[in-house]
Design a protein around this motif. Structure first.
Motif, PDB file in Angstrom:
ATOM      1  N   GLN A  32      70.993  77.446  60.844  1.00 54.19           N
ATOM      2  CA  GLN A  32      71.903  77.377  59.697  1.00 54.19           C
ATOM      3  C   GLN A  32      71.505  78.394  58.633  1.00 54.19           C
ATOM      4  O   GLN A  32      72.349  79.120  58.111  1.00 54.19           O
ATOM      5  CB  GLN A  32      71.854  75.976  59.049  1.00 54.19           C
TER       6      GLN A  32
ATOM      7  N   GLY B 125      74.612  68.631  67.287  1.00 58.36           N
ATOM      8  CA  GLY B 125      74.753  68.538  65.836  1.00 58.36           C
ATOM      9  C   GLY B 125      73.696  67.722  65.125  1.00 58.36           C
ATOM     10  O   GLY B 125      73.888  67.351  63.975  1.00 58.36           O
TER      11      GLY B 125
ATOM     12  N   TYR C  30      67.997  73.573  64.398  1.00 61.84           N
ATOM     13  CA  TYR C  30      69.362  73.602  63.871  1.00 61.84           C
ATOM     14  C   TYR C  30      69.363  74.176  62.455  1.00 61.84           C
ATOM     15  O   TYR C  30      70.152  75.059  62.121  1.00 61.84           O
ATOM     16  CB  TYR C  30      69.902  72.169  63.879  1.00 61.84           C
TER      17      TYR C  30
ATOM     18  N   SER D 160      72.552  81.742  59.647  1.00 66.10           N
ATOM     19  CA  SER D 160      73.965  82.099  59.578  1.00 66.10           C
ATOM     20  C   SER D 160      74.477  82.140  58.138  1.00 66.10           C
ATOM     21  O   SER D 160      75.483  82.780  57.866  1.00 66.10           O
ATOM     22  CB  SER D 160      74.815  81.180  60.460  1.00 66.10           C
ATOM     23  N   TYR D 161      73.781  81.483  57.210  1.00 64.34           N
ATOM     24  CA  TYR D 161      74.192  81.574  55.805  1.00 64.34           C
ATOM     25  C   TYR D 161      73.636  82.830  55.144  1.00 64.34           C
ATOM     26  O   TYR D 161      74.268  83.411  54.285  1.00 64.34           O
ATOM     27  CB  TYR D 161      73.703  80.344  55.013  1.00 64.34           C
TER      28      TYR D 161
ATOM     29  N   GLU E 289      82.565  75.951  58.297  1.00 61.21           N
ATOM     30  CA  GLU E 289      81.436  75.082  58.005  1.00 61.21           C
ATOM     31  C   GLU E 289      81.069  75.181  56.523  1.00 61.21           C
ATOM     32  O   GLU E 289      80.882  74.175  55.837  1.00 61.21           O
ATOM     33  CB  GLU E 289      80.268  75.556  58.876  1.00 61.21           C
ATOM     34  N   GLN E 290      80.995  76.416  56.033  1.00 64.05           N
ATOM     35  CA  GLN E 290      80.562  76.626  54.649  1.00 64.05           C
ATOM     36  C   GLN E 290      81.636  76.172  53.662  1.00 64.05           C
ATOM     37  O   GLN E 290      81.321  75.553  52.644  1.00 64.05           O
ATOM     38  CB  GLN E 290      80.198  78.095  54.448  1.00 64.05           C
TER      39      GLN E 290
ATOM     40  N   SER F  23      84.526  71.384  71.368  1.00 65.45           N
ATOM     41  CA  SER F  23      83.528  70.299  71.372  1.00 65.45           C
ATOM     42  C   SER F  23      83.733  69.405  70.161  1.00 65.45           C
ATOM     43  O   SER F  23      83.630  68.180  70.251  1.00 65.45           O
ATOM     44  CB  SER F  23      82.110  70.861  71.333  1.00 65.45           C
TER      45      SER F  23
ATOM     46  N   ASN G 109      86.008  72.411  77.614  1.00 66.15           N
ATOM     47  CA  ASN G 109      86.768  72.826  76.448  1.00 66.15           C
ATOM     48  C   ASN G 109      88.237  73.052  76.782  1.00 66.15           C
ATOM     49  O   ASN G 109      89.101  72.837  75.951  1.00 66.15           O
ATOM     50  CB  ASN G 109      86.200  74.133  75.881  1.00 66.15           C
TER      51      ASN G 109
ATOM     52  N   LYS H 291      79.191  75.960  64.510  1.00 68.54           N
ATOM     53  CA  LYS H 291      78.027  76.608  63.894  1.00 68.54           C
ATOM     54  C   LYS H 291      78.338  78.054  63.514  1.00 68.54           C
ATOM     55  O   LYS H 291      78.993  78.762  64.264  1.00 68.54           O
ATOM     56  CB  LYS H 291      76.869  76.642  64.894  1.00 68.54           C
ATOM     57  N   GLY H 292      77.821  78.468  62.369  1.00 62.96           N
ATOM     58  CA  GLY H 292      77.916  79.872  61.991  1.00 62.96           C
ATOM     59  C   GLY H 292      79.302  80.317  61.565  1.00 62.96           C
ATOM     60  O   GLY H 292      79.587  81.510  61.538  1.00 62.96           O
TER      61      GLY H 292
ATOM     62  N   PHE I  41      78.820  63.092  75.080  1.00 59.64           N
ATOM     63  CA  PHE I  41      80.256  63.224  75.347  1.00 59.64           C
ATOM     64  C   PHE I  41      80.718  62.417  76.554  1.00 59.64           C
ATOM     65  O   PHE I  41      81.826  61.916  76.591  1.00 59.64           O
ATOM     66  CB  PHE I  41      80.619  64.693  75.599  1.00 59.64           C
TER      67      PHE I  41
ATOM     68  N   LYS J 194      82.456  61.843  58.394  1.00 58.21           N
ATOM     69  CA  LYS J 194      81.909  62.853  59.304  1.00 58.21           C
ATOM     70  C   LYS J 194      83.003  63.832  59.699  1.00 58.21           C
ATOM     71  O   LYS J 194      84.091  63.415  60.130  1.00 58.21           O
ATOM     72  CB  LYS J 194      81.391  62.167  60.572  1.00 58.21           C
TER      73      LYS J 194
ATOM     74  N   PHE K 207      72.945  78.672  78.077  1.00 60.15           N
ATOM     75  CA  PHE K 207      74.215  78.252  77.475  1.00 60.15           C
ATOM     76  C   PHE K 207      74.252  78.581  75.978  1.00 60.15           C
ATOM     77  O   PHE K 207      75.267  78.993  75.441  1.00 60.15           O
ATOM     78  CB  PHE K 207      74.364  76.746  77.719  1.00 60.15           C
TER      79      PHE K 207
ATOM     80  N   ILE L  19      78.745  67.171  57.622  1.00 60.82           N
ATOM     81  CA  ILE L  19      79.351  68.211  58.448  1.00 60.82           C
ATOM     82  C   ILE L  19      78.550  68.323  59.738  1.00 60.82           C
ATOM     83  O   ILE L  19      77.368  68.609  59.718  1.00 60.82           O
ATOM     84  CB  ILE L  19      79.339  69.578  57.729  1.00 60.82           C
ATOM     85  N   LEU L  20      79.232  68.067  60.864  1.00 62.76           N
ATOM     86  CA  LEU L  20      78.575  68.173  62.163  1.00 62.76           C
ATOM     87  C   LEU L  20      78.999  69.474  62.806  1.00 62.76           C
ATOM     88  O   LEU L  20      80.176  69.680  63.063  1.00 62.76           O
ATOM     89  CB  LEU L  20      79.043  67.043  63.069  1.00 62.76           C
ATOM     90  N   SER L  21      78.041  70.339  63.072  1.00 63.57           N
ATOM     91  CA  SER L  21      78.421  71.636  63.634  1.00 63.57           C
ATOM     92  C   SER L  21      78.114  71.713  65.117  1.00 63.57           C
ATOM     93  O   SER L  21      76.995  71.508  65.534  1.00 63.57           O
ATOM     94  CB  SER L  21      77.693  72.743  62.899  1.00 63.57           C
ATOM     95  N   PHE L  22      79.146  72.024  65.909  1.00 60.89           N
ATOM     96  CA  PHE L  22      78.991  72.170  67.348  1.00 60.89           C
ATOM     97  C   PHE L  22      78.982  73.652  67.687  1.00 60.89           C
ATOM     98  O   PHE L  22      79.135  74.498  66.811  1.00 60.89           O
ATOM     99  CB  PHE L  22      80.135  71.452  68.071  1.00 60.89           C
ATOM    100  N   ASP L  23      78.822  73.956  68.991  1.00 62.84           N
ATOM    101  CA  ASP L  23      78.798  75.361  69.369  1.00 62.84           C
ATOM    102  C   ASP L  23      80.187  75.976  69.405  1.00 62.84           C
ATOM    103  O   ASP L  23      80.339  77.179  69.318  1.00 62.84           O
ATOM    104  CB  ASP L  23      78.097  75.532  70.724  1.00 62.84           C
ATOM    105  N   ASP L  24      81.205  75.143  69.563  1.00 59.58           N
ATOM    106  CA  ASP L  24      82.566  75.669  69.561  1.00 59.58           C
ATOM    107  C   ASP L  24      83.517  74.571  69.075  1.00 59.58           C
ATOM    108  O   ASP L  24      83.134  73.413  68.964  1.00 59.58           O
ATOM    109  CB  ASP L  24      82.966  76.148  70.963  1.00 59.58           C
TER     110      ASP L  24
ATOM    111  N   THR M 264      72.250  70.969  69.896  1.00 56.21           N
ATOM    112  CA  THR M 264      73.524  71.245  70.557  1.00 56.21           C
ATOM    113  C   THR M 264      74.563  70.163  70.287  1.00 56.21           C
ATOM    114  O   THR M 264      75.749  70.407  70.444  1.00 56.21           O
ATOM    115  CB  THR M 264      73.356  71.358  72.085  1.00 56.21           C
TER     116      THR M 264
END
Lengths: 235, 269, 233
Positions: free
Chosen positions: A191, A181, A187, A194-195, B151-152, B171, C192, B146-147, A81, B141, C176, B163-168, A179
Motif C-alpha cells: 500500500q 485483503g 499488504y 502504491s501511494y 482505493e484512495q 474478485s 473472474n 490494490k494500487g 471464495f 466494508k 500469480f 476498504i478491502l483491496s483485492f488484486d482485481d 491476497t
C-alpha cells in the motif's frame, strides 16, 4: 539514470509509519492465533493418524497428504471464495458478519500448517520406544490416556525444534493473506508503495520485520536445543 | 573496496527503480517492430479474455491496435493489474500502459500521460435497494483493487469504512456477491463492465453516487517524448476520423452489455 | 446462490487451464507451472550445491558470509523475495526482464537457500573417516570432496531434493501475484470471467496440484526406502 531519491522519513513517521505498524500487529495476531490452533489441530491429527481404528487412521492420512500437497495460496482462495457454495446460508451470513478475511486466513494457515505439524509429531512419537506404550497399557491406561500422559509429553519435547520451524514457516506464510485483503505487513508495504512509489523503503521495512521475527524465533530454538535436549552439556 | 562495491550495488539497484533508464522507446519499438503494451485481463470491457479465442480484447486493446498500426509495428499484449502496471513500465517490460489508468498529479511525477482517451467517474456497485446515498456506506466494508485511485478516493470519501483491496475488480465483485462486502467501488465504466458480464445482473445496481472524476490516460515512461508525441498525435487523429467514437460505440454503445453516454472528446491538453 | 456444484465450467475452460492463452498469446496454465518449476529446480540444484559447499568451507571468511546470506533468505517469505526480484533484477542485468524470469530467479534464490541446508547435512552425514582416507591416498581436499564425498552424499540427498521440488511446484502459485499466468493465475482469470463458480474452480486446481505433488511425494518415499534398503546390505 540514478534519479531515485531515498526518503526514509516517509516510513519512519506519520501516516505511512502507522500503516506499517498496524501491519506488524496484524501479522503477529494472525501468526499467534494460527500457531496455537495449528498446534492443537496437528496434535489431534497425529493421534488420529496413529489410531488403531482404520477409518480414523485413513481419514487422518488423507488429510495429511491432501493439505501438504496443495499450495497454500489455493487453499486460502478456497476458504475465502470457494467455501461459500458448500456452506449453509446461515453459516455464511454469520461468517460475513465477522471479519471473515482474517478468519479465512486463520483457517487456511491453521489447516495447512497442522498437516506438517502432525507429521513432525508422528515422527517424534515413533522415536519413543514401543515398550513405553506397552508398559503404560499393562499398567491399566487406555490407549488415549497412555498417549496423553506417557507418549505425547515426551514426543512433543523432542519435536519442539521442528515445530518451531513450522511456526516460523507459518509466520512467513501469513504474508499470503494479503491476497484476500488482510492488511498485514506485506499488504501495508505494498500500500505504501502504491501511494508513495517508495517501494524500496517500504519493502525494506517489511523485510526487516520478518528478519527480526525469524531471528527471534531461531534464537529460541537454539536456546531450547542447547538447554533442554542436552541438559548435561554432553557432546 | 568492499564498501564501494556495496555503494555501486545500491546505485544499480536504485537505477532500476527510476523510470528513464531505457533511452528512446519510439526508436526501440520501431527497430524491434513490436509495441509491447500492458493491458488488464480482468477489466471488462477495457481488457478481458475472450472465452473462445482466449485472446485479450476490449476498449484499451482497440486503441493500442490503432497506435501500433500508426507506428507500423506489431502489437504485443502483456497482462497487468493496477498494482503491477507502473513497476512493469519502469522495468521496461512494457512500452505503454493502457490499463484503465486515471491521470493523477501524483502519478504524473513518475510517468507521462497521453491526452485523456476515456472519461468516467467513480461510483459504487451494490445489491439492489441496499444503498441510496453515501451515508449508507459509512462504516461498512467496501471492496476495490490494490494500487488503484478508486482505493484512495474511497478512503477519502468514506474515512470510517473498511476498504478491502483485492488484486482485481472481479474478485471484489465476487466478494459482493457472497455478501463479504456491501459495495464495490471503482469507475462507473468498469462497474458497468462487471455488471454486464454477471450472470445474475438483475440483483445489482449502480446507485447515482459519484465521488470523483476519472480521466484515463495512456502511460509512458517519463521523458519519453518521441513516443508520447506519436501517441497523442494518433489519439487526436482517431478523434477526428471518428475512429475513437466508433471504438466507444463498439464497447459502450446502446446494444452492448454496458451502455454509456460518450460525454467527452479527445483533445489536446 | 446455494445451488449444486456445476463442474461444466471446468470442461469448458480446460484448454485455458492447461495452456493459458496459447497459441494466441504466451503459453500459460499448467504447462507454465511445470516449466517454471522445472527450470527453477535445475537452477536451484546448482545454486544449492554451490551454497552448500561454501557453507562447509573451512575458510571462515567464506563460511560465515554464506551462512548469513542463506539465513537471511530463509528468514523472509518467498513473497518478499519475489517483490525484491521485481525491482532488483532489471537493475542488475541492465535491461528488461520477462516476468517469467523474475519468478524463476526468485524461486531459485529462495529454494537454493533451503537446498544448501540439505547439501550441508548430506555432506556432514558422510563419516569423517572417508575424507581422511581419501586425503591419505594423496587426493587434495577439493578432489576428495568431488570424487569421494559428494557422490555418496548426493545419493542420500535425492529424496530431500524431490521434496524440495514438490515445494517448488506449490510455490510457483505465488507467481500469480506479479501476473505470471501459471495455473493459479489462470484459475483466477477464469473465475473472474465466469464469476459464479469459485468453488468448482478452486477444487479443480487444488486437485491438479495434488495429483502432481502427491506423485512426486510418493516417488520421494519410494526412493528413501530403496536407499535405506541399499544401505542395509
Amino acid at each position: 539514470m540514478f534519479n531515485y531519491k531515498f526518503d526514509w522519513a516517509i516510513i519512519t513517521s506519520g501516516q505511512y509509519f502507522d500503516w506499517l505498524v498496524s501491519g506488524v500487529k496484524v501479522t503477529l495476531e494472525l501468526s499467534i492465533v494460527s500457531v496455537v490452533l495449528s498446534f492443537l489441530l496437528g496434535l489431534l491429527i497425529a493421534v488420529m493418524r496413529m489410531s488403531n481404528v482404520r477409518p480414523v487412521r485413513w481419514f487422518a492420512h488423507g488429510y495429511l497428504e491432501f493439505f501438504r500437497n496443495t499450495p497454500l495460496l489455493v487453499q486460502i482462495f478456497f476458504w475465502y471464495f470457494g467455501s461459500y457454495k458448500i456452506l449453509p446460508t446461515a453459516v455464511n451470513d454469520w461468517l460475513n458478519s465477522t471479519n471473515f478475511e482474517f478468519t479465512a486466513a486463520v483457517i487456511a494457515l491453521t489447516i495447512y500448517t497442522s498437516a506438517f505439524i502432525a507429521e513432525d509429531i508422528r515422527s517424534g512419537v515413533r522415536s519413543i520406544p514401543k515398550e513405553q506404550m506397552e508398559a503404560a497399557r499393562s499398567a491399566g491406561f487406555s490407549y488415549l490416556r497412555s498417549m496423553q500422559y506417557i507418549i505425547l509429553p515426551q514426543a512433543v519435547r523432542i519435536t519442539i525444534p521442528p515445530l518451531i520451524n513450522q511456526f516460523l514457516n507459518l509466520a512467513k506464510n501469513s504474508s499470503l493473506a494479503m491476497t484476500i485483503g488482510v492488511a498485514e505487513i506485506t499488504y501495508q508495504a505494498r500500500q505504501v508503495e502504491s501511494y508513495t512509489f517508495k517501494g524500496f523503503e517500504a519493502f525494506t521495512a517489511a523485510t526487516l520485520v520478518y528478519l527480526i521475527l525469524s531471528v527471534a524465533i531461531t534464537a529460541l530454538v537454539t536456546l531450547y536445543s542447547k538447554k533442554m535436549l542436552n541438559p548435561m552439556g554432553a557432546r | 573496496m568492499k564498501r564501494w562495491g556495496i555503494v555501486l550495488l545500491a546505485l544499480v539497484f536504485v537505477g532500476g527503480l527510476s523510470a528513464a533508464a531505457w533511452g528512446d522507446t519510439l526508436a526501440d519499438v520501431k527497430a524491434k517492430g513490436v509495441l509491447v503494451v500492458g493491458i488488464k485481463d480482468s477489466a471488462p470491457p477495457f481488457g478481458f479474455i475472450d472465452q473462445t479465442t482466449r485472446e485479450i480484447i476490449g476498449y484499451d486493446v482497440d486503441f493500442c491496435k490503432a497506435i501500433a498500426k500508426k507506428l507500423g509495428v506489431k502489437l504485443e499484449i502483456k497482462a497487468v493489474t493496477s498494482a503491477t502496471r507502473m513497476p512493469q513500465l519502469a522495468a521496461g517490460n512494457i512500452d505503454l500502459i493502457a490499463a484503465t489508468m486515471t491521470i493523477t498529479a501524483e502519478r504524473a511525477k513518475q510517468i507521462d500521460f497521453s491526452y485523456t482517451y476515456f472519461l468516467t467517474g467513480q461510483k459504487f456497485l451494490t445489491k439492489k435497494g441496499t444503498v441510496n446515498a453515501l451515508v449508507d456506506l459509512v462504516g461498512k466494508k467496501i471492496g476495490t483493487a490494490k494500487g488503484s485511485t478508486s482505493e484512495q478516493n474511497a478512503a477519502k470519501a468514506l474515512p470510517t469504512a473498511t476498504i478491502l483491496s483485492f488484486d482485481d475488480y472481479p474478485s471484489a465483485f465476487l466478494a459482493l456477491q457472497q455478501g463479504k462486502v456491501v459495495a464495490v467501488t471503482t469507475d462507473e465504466s468498469m462497474l458497468a463492465g462487471l455488471l454486464g458480464k454477471a450472470p445474475n445482473k438483475e440483483a445489482f445496481e449502480i446507485p447515482d453516487i459519484r465521488i470523483s472524476d476519472e480521466p484515463y490516460g495512456l502511460g509512458i515512461r517519463k521523458g519519453d517524448k518521441g513516443l508520447l508525441d506519436a501517441v497523442n498525435a494518433t489519439l487526436l487523429e482517431m478523434e477526428k476520423s471518428g475512429e475513437a467514437a466508433k471504438i466507444f460505440g463498439k464497447w459502450f454503445g446502446p446494444k452492448t452489455d454496458t451502455p454509456l453516454q460518450r460525454t467527452f472528446k479527445i483533445m489536446a491538453q | 446462490m446455494q445451488t449444486g456444484l456445476d463442474f461444466s465450467v471446468i470442461w469448458n475452460n480446460m484448454a485455458h487451464f492447461m495452456i493459458g492463452r496459447y497459441p494466441s498469446g504466451p503459453i500459460g496454465g499448467l504447462m507454465l507451472t511445470l516449466y517454471l518449476a522445472l527450470i527453477g529446480l535445475v537452477l536451484s540444484f546448482v545454486g544449492g550445491l554451490v551454497l552448500g559447499l561454501l557453507c562447509v568451507s573451512h575458510n571462515r571468511f567464506i563460511r560465515y558470509p554464506t551462512l548469513a546470506v542463506v539465513n537471511v533468505i530463509r528468514g523472509i517469505p518467498l513473497l518478499m523475495v519475489i517483490f525484491w526480484m521485481y525491482f532488483l533484477l532489471p537493475a542488475l542485468i541492465g535491461r528488461p526482464t520477462p516476468e517469467n524470469w523474475t519468478i524463476i530467479m526468485a524461486l531459485t534464490v529462495f529454494t537454493s537457500a533451503y537446498m544448501s541446508q540439505i547439501v550441508q547435512a548430506g555432506i556432514e552425514g558422510i563419516p569423517r573417516g572417508q575424507t581422511e582416507a581419501a586425503l591419505s591416498t594423496g587426493l587434495r581436499p577439493f578432489q576428495a570432496m568431488v570424487h569421494v564425498i559428494l557422490p555418496q552424499a548426493l545419493r542420500n540427498m535425492i529424496p530431500s531434493f524431490v521434496n524440495q521440488f514438490v515445494s517448488m511446484i506449490k510455490d510457483t502459485s505465488l507467481a500469480f501475484i506479479v501476473g505470471v499466468s501459471e495455473l493459479t493465475h489462470v484459475a483466477t482469470q477464469v473465475n473472474n470471467r465466469t464469476m459464479v463458480y469459485p468453488t468448482e474452480i478452486f477444487i479443480f486446481i487444488a486437485a491438479v496440484y495434488f495429483i502432481i505433488c502427491f506423485a512426486f511425494t510418493t516417488l520421494s518415499r519410494w526412493l528413501e526406502q530403496r536407499l535405506a534398503w541399499r544401505r542395509a546390505i
